[in-house]
Design an enzyme around this catalytic site. Sequence first.
Site, PDB file in Angstrom:
ATOM      1  N   ASP A 196      -5.888 -10.438   6.799  1.00  0.00           N
ATOM      2  CA  ASP A 196      -4.706 -10.584   5.943  1.00  0.00           C
ATOM      3  C   ASP A 196      -3.474 -11.054   6.708  1.00  0.00           C
ATOM      4  OD1 ASP A 196      -3.435 -10.490   3.447  1.00  0.00           O
ATOM      5  OD2 ASP A 196      -2.672  -8.478   3.802  1.00  0.00           O
TER       6      ASP A 196
ATOM      7  N   LEU B 273       0.809  -1.217   0.000  1.00  0.00           N
ATOM      8  CA  LEU B 273       0.000   0.000   0.000  1.00  0.00           C
ATOM      9  C   LEU B 273       0.846   1.273   0.000  1.00  0.00           C
ATOM     10  CD1 LEU B 273      -2.947  -0.896   2.383  1.00  0.00           C
ATOM     11  CD2 LEU B 273      -2.912  -0.860  -0.114  1.00  0.00           C
TER      12      LEU B 273
ATOM     13  N   LYS C 124       3.209   5.735   7.327  1.00  0.00           N
ATOM     14  CA  LYS C 124       2.806   4.822   6.264  1.00  0.00           C
ATOM     15  C   LYS C 124       1.822   5.554   5.367  1.00  0.00           C
ATOM     16  CE  LYS C 124       0.154   0.645   5.447  1.00  0.00           C
ATOM     17  NZ  LYS C 124      -0.680  -0.377   6.099  1.00  0.00           N
TER      18      LYS C 124
END
Length: 828
Positions: A371, A247, A266
């Site tokens: 995930d 991502l 992030k």
Amino acid sequence: MSQGDRCTRPGCDGTIDCGYCDTCGLAEVAQAAPASAAPAGNACRQPGCGGTVDGGYCDTCGMAAASQPAPAASQSAPVTNAPMTSAPVTSAPVTGACPQPGCTGTIDGGYCDTCGLAAGAPAAEPVTTGSAVSSRLSGRASRRTTTTARSTSRRGGGLGAGLVDIPVVPVVDPAAAVLDNPQVAENKRFCRKCDQPVGRGKDGKPGRLHGFCPRDGTPFNFEPSLTKGTLVGGQYLVRGCLAHGGLGWIYLATDRNVNDRWVVLKGLLDIDDPAARAAAEAERRFLAEVNHPNIVMIHNFVEHPGDDGKPIGYIVMEYVGGSSLRKLVEDRGQAVGQRLAPLPLPQVIAYGLEILPALGYLHSQGLAYCDLKPDNAIQYERRLKLIDMGAVVPYENSGGFDWYGTPGYQAPNFESEGPSPAADIYTVGRTLAVLALGISPLRSGVPVPLPDPSNNSLMAKHESFYRVLLRATDPDSLRRFASAEEMADQLGGVLREVLAVENGKPYPGLSTLFGPPRSVFGIGLLGEPAAPGRPHPRAVAHALPVPLVDTTDSAAGLLATVSSAGPEEILRLARDATTPSTELRFRAVRAYLELGDVAAAQEALQRLRTDLPGDWRTDWFAGVAALVAGDPSAAAAAFDVVLATLPGESAPKLALAAAAECAADDAVAGRYYLQVNRPNPDIADAAFGRARVALRAGRPAEALTALDTVAPTSSQYVTAQTVAVRIMIGSGGLDEGRLRAAADRVERLSLDKATAHEVRASVFSAALPLVVSSAGGRPPLLGCTWSQRSVRAALESELRSGARLAPDEATRVELIDRANAVRPVSWV
């Protein structure tokens, strides 16, 4: 334009491939523009862009002409999240065929993009799906609809559960972790939409860091948005890039408002990707409320303008400087010339015991992780944290969210059933399999199945771990573990069994589901070691452990007060109860079996199966009922279902072993007696059962090993040692060394008088042939001079002393006759 032609856009040297230019993103003239696109030559409708639409896409920003934003990614489209400190591993371009037999992949950078093996590595061991451990037993867990296991954990605290010494992973110095030249390798650049290679070099020219996919026109950008020295949100000073994940880029920064502490920023891979935006927003909403020691901590959420002035969102997280579990298996692989290599099984299980509580915490908050994979767990020092939580969604109401998972790890029904604790448990099973087996999760785009124990040494050696993986990854979500807590409890039991095998010493633990055995069923069957008997099915049924009472049940207190009541009283209480509780109903089944009324017990069990489908206790008592009915084969099948459901428990293994022995299936009996005996030597019936099976197979040394596992503190220790003495002197080829070893055992025992006379007599009787055939001058034997006359006199004395203590006349006469026969010749 046609395939392979040069792009006609002025100043562009790209090439048309699959209808689009690989450099500027210009669509082929003949291709129809989207329905909502503006005709060629119109001004771009994107805010702030002064470009012109040509061929359906803007010649400046590269966006499609449509004024509407691109639709969000489908719920069923898996999106791979990246770890904090390592980039994802993806397929490589073709440079040569893989030499591995049966593999159709290609080699790039020394490794195959399909099977993952090095170009010169030996062929991988074949793997097949196996649904049964024994050719006769199913190995299938019961199908549950309710949670029946209590969540009291038997594991210790900290990484390794207090049992495993996990190698320390040093914390990486933050400043040293910054990349000198942050770039995404060309073989890891893929289109976010079609997953095809982008940004690849041609004709000796390096690939573009930003551009458009030549197949569908999707823009890509692999350049960092932030540079060293940038101040984000007026608070976070960027020090550089740490890694590139699924991502986006991950940056290291210092928090100027909190003592310059190290933090991680992030961002998004591409601000124009709706799916990526949705993932980041989900992470922001849910993780702001998450607080667990095994989950990365979120400090803040900030925005910073990009090159085009559009704000980019960033999540501010704690810095976790260690290694992802993925990197650990890759590092081990590099050491042996492979892409991946398995981690030690105890270490893998220890990781699972840290991951499961974190998932259990999320589930208790109504959240699904979705995930889990080795990339998303980081070990630092002796601690573990889950990271990259962008796929977290509420599983009770997930319809408004995109679901993100990784092929090879996500459950086969994930797209249709959606996020759930059961889907997370599937990912745990797949993660543990990848770490323990050192395999890639996918092969040719298809999930690699669990290898069958018949062709995999690890699965054959540790069957209980194999059963854990089978249940966790069952295609039927209702057959998986009911909760993360239940899986952790069973995995903790498996860890003790694995350690007993690896280290050769016991690792006993208390069960949270079963009480101890009520009695013994096979101790006296070794009275004649040369021909050991088999246990009676009814004796086994009355000796096996029973499931513990659920203390939250409405009748738990009542059952505690009538624990010593007879079966008739229990049945009366069950009949008088207006609404019998679950525990009282199961206790009534036990009462019927104690009375020998198998038909009534089976009828009650059938009603319980209807009311409580999937409750493993119905299979347990079905097995006990089959034993009472004298059908050990049916009992073994029922106990196998319980074991598949509860692979970390000793009770189902003991029951299965005993039922198999009753059915004369010593191969199955010996395997499960051993699985119980190694970690739990205090269960004497497992040691004696293992010894019986070994003696029937003609392996007396193995029988002695089993009997020696019975601890001196056990009430059966003396019995085990006296049986061991009989085995030592009764086996063929007795020599003086083994005879004296048997005598040493006798001297170390504290025996009652009758048993002492009996055992000493057996030693002297076995010594007579050796005394006759050997010369004198040997050391004494049990205090007796090594001579024929002395040994005969000692044997006579032991037999006559034993006769005086004999329980009946027949035994007394037999012992006296034997004494008269061996007495030394009198010279008077």
